[in-house]
Motif scaffolding. Structure first.
Motif, mmCIF file in Angstrom:
data_model
loop_
_atom_site.group_PDB
_atom_site.id
_atom_site.type_symbol
_atom_site.label_atom_id
_atom_site.label_comp_id
_atom_site.label_asym_id
_atom_site.label_seq_id
_atom_site.Cartn_x
_atom_site.Cartn_y
_atom_site.Cartn_z
ATOM 1 N N GLN A 67 0.835 -1.209 0.000
ATOM 2 C CA GLN A 67 0.000 0.000 0.000
ATOM 3 C C GLN A 67 0.866 1.254 0.000
ATOM 4 O OE1 GLN A 67 -2.861 -0.185 3.170
ATOM 5 N NE2 GLN A 67 -3.951 -1.922 2.265
ATOM 6 N N ARG A 68 1.961 1.218 0.753
ATOM 7 C CA ARG A 68 2.865 2.368 0.797
ATOM 8 C C ARG A 68 3.495 2.603 -0.578
ATOM 9 N NH1 ARG A 68 5.661 5.627 4.685
ATOM 10 N NH2 ARG A 68 6.977 6.922 3.394
ATOM 11 N N THR A 69 3.925 1.517 -1.225
ATOM 12 C CA THR A 69 4.507 1.637 -2.563
ATOM 13 C C THR A 69 3.480 2.183 -3.545
ATOM 14 O OG1 THR A 69 5.932 -0.253 -2.060
ATOM 15 C CG2 THR A 69 5.723 0.350 -4.373
ATOM 16 N N TRP A 70 2.244 1.741 -3.439
ATOM 17 C CA TRP A 70 1.168 2.220 -4.306
ATOM 18 C C TRP A 70 0.961 3.717 -4.119
ATOM 19 C CZ3 TRP A 70 -1.432 1.272 -8.477
ATOM 20 C CH2 TRP A 70 -2.649 1.889 -8.700
ATOM 21 N N GLN A 71 0.935 4.173 -2.856
ATOM 22 C CA GLN A 71 0.751 5.600 -2.584
ATOM 23 C C GLN A 71 1.915 6.417 -3.144
ATOM 24 O OE1 GLN A 71 -1.948 7.081 -1.436
ATOM 25 N NE2 GLN A 71 -2.946 5.084 -1.306
ATOM 26 N N GLU A 72 3.136 5.907 -3.008
ATOM 27 C CA GLU A 72 4.301 6.613 -3.551
ATOM 28 C C GLU A 72 4.251 6.668 -5.072
ATOM 29 O OE1 GLU A 72 7.781 4.788 -1.924
ATOM 30 O OE2 GLU A 72 7.444 5.630 0.068
ATOM 31 N N ALA A 73 3.762 5.582 -5.703
ATOM 32 C CA ALA A 73 3.638 5.567 -7.160
ATOM 33 C C ALA A 73 2.635 6.620 -7.616
ATOM 34 C CB ALA A 73 3.205 4.175 -7.642
ATOM 35 N N LEU A 74 1.526 6.739 -6.899
ATOM 36 C CA LEU A 74 0.545 7.771 -7.242
ATOM 37 C C LEU A 74 1.101 9.161 -7.007
ATOM 38 C CD1 LEU A 74 -2.737 6.215 -5.813
ATOM 39 C CD2 LEU A 74 -2.015 6.349 -8.196
ATOM 40 N N GLY A 75 2.039 9.273 -6.062
ATOM 41 C CA GLY A 75 2.659 10.570 -5.775
ATOM 42 C C GLY A 75 3.749 10.958 -6.756
ATOM 43 N N GLY A 76 4.096 10.063 -7.689
ATOM 44 C CA GLY A 76 5.077 10.418 -8.713
ATOM 45 C C GLY A 76 6.442 9.803 -8.527
ATOM 46 N N ASN A 77 6.643 8.953 -7.542
ATOM 47 C CA ASN A 77 7.940 8.301 -7.319
ATOM 48 C C ASN A 77 8.171 7.292 -8.438
ATOM 49 O OD1 ASN A 77 9.982 6.488 -6.469
ATOM 50 N ND2 ASN A 77 9.604 7.069 -4.338
ATOM 51 N N ARG A 78 9.220 7.512 -9.232
ATOM 52 C CA ARG A 78 9.474 6.684 -10.411
ATOM 53 C C ARG A 78 9.795 5.231 -10.046
ATOM 54 N NH1 ARG A 78 7.203 9.484 -14.215
ATOM 55 N NH2 ARG A 78 8.141 11.478 -14.625
ATOM 56 N N SER A 79 10.605 5.013 -9.017
ATOM 57 C CA SER A 79 10.937 3.630 -8.650
ATOM 58 C C SER A 79 9.697 2.898 -8.146
ATOM 59 C CB SER A 79 12.054 3.598 -7.613
ATOM 60 O OG SER A 79 11.663 4.245 -6.432
ATOM 61 N N ALA A 80 8.826 3.583 -7.427
ATOM 62 C CA ALA A 80 7.581 2.962 -6.973
ATOM 63 C C ALA A 80 6.677 2.655 -8.171
ATOM 64 C CB ALA A 80 6.858 3.875 -5.987
ATOM 65 N N GLN A 81 6.665 3.542 -9.168
ATOM 66 C CA GLN A 81 5.867 3.290 -10.369
ATOM 67 C C GLN A 81 6.381 2.063 -11.114
ATOM 68 O OE1 GLN A 81 6.152 7.019 -12.439
ATOM 69 N NE2 GLN A 81 4.487 7.947 -11.276
ATOM 70 N N ARG A 82 7.710 1.914 -11.183
ATOM 71 C CA ARG A 82 8.274 0.729 -11.827
ATOM 72 C C ARG A 82 7.892 -0.528 -11.060
ATOM 73 N NH1 ARG A 82 12.541 4.328 -12.833
ATOM 74 N NH2 ARG A 82 13.641 3.719 -10.937
ATOM 75 N N GLU A 83 7.907 -0.460 -9.736
ATOM 76 C CA GLU A 83 7.537 -1.611 -8.915
ATOM 77 C C GLU A 83 6.076 -1.994 -9.139
ATOM 78 O OE1 GLU A 83 8.272 -4.736 -6.480
ATOM 79 O OE2 GLU A 83 9.741 -3.306 -7.211
#
Length: 190
Positions: A67-83
């Protein structure tokens, strides 16, 4: 012949006959100590209590990290988006394997006329952006342009192969939102 030891070997009288073992039971098997596990298994086995909409809920640490990774991906974190993209690919492979396993052996073809869900995913992951020059047109699908970081990543993955021709470069520039920010690889044919 005297019964005396030779270098690195026991005396002849102490040796086993050929084909006979000194340990008929064989080498003892190692036994895992019950109740032991790795540190990561201990941590991942824990649960957390989180509050969602005013109600407490028990979730695993693994789910909390996702869930934390998902929130970071929505926030624009590129590594989280790749994950998250890796999760999607892994899930799609699993679903395809399950579908192959469950489907009858006959040949079936499925076609989808609506690629809109892929468009939404590309927009969500900020791989593409809506083309502002085509917002006026009434089209069934929105026109999109690739983000420069995605084009740059694709250009960086080129291994060997042919040089980019002028037509290739103009096509890439046409499909990229900000083509002037791209760093072109060496070996472009003019």
């Amino acid at each position: 012949m005297k019964d005396k030891p030779t270098r690195g070997k026991p005396p002849v009288s102490g040796r086993f006959r050929k084909g006979r073992s000194g340990n008929p039971g064989g080498r003892p098997k190692s036994r895992a100590v019950p109740g032991t596990s790795s540190a990561i298994e201990v941590i991942m086995g824990r649960t957390l209590t989180v509050m969602r909409n005013g109600t407490p809920r028990e979730i695993s640490l693994e789910e909390a990290l996702q869930q934390r990774t998902w929130q970071e991906a929505l926030g624009g974190n590129r590594s989280a988006q790749r994950e998250v993209l890796k999760w999607i690919i892994k899930r799609e492979k699993y679903l395809a394997a399950e579908e192959r396993r469950k489907s009858p052996k006959g040949a079936t073809s499925l076609f989808s006329d609506d690629p809109g869900n892929a468009d939404d995913a590309l927009l969500l992951l900020e791989i593409t952006a809506l083309d502002p020059t085509h917002e006026d047109y009434d089209e069934p699908r929105p026109q999109m342009l690739l983000e420069p970081w995605a084009v740059q990543a694709a250009l960086g993955r080129r291994r060997g192969g042919h040089k980019l021709k002028a037509d290739d470069v103009s096509e890439i520039r046409r499909c990229t939102r900000d083509p002037d920010s791209l760093h072109w690889p060496k070996g472009i044919e003019e």
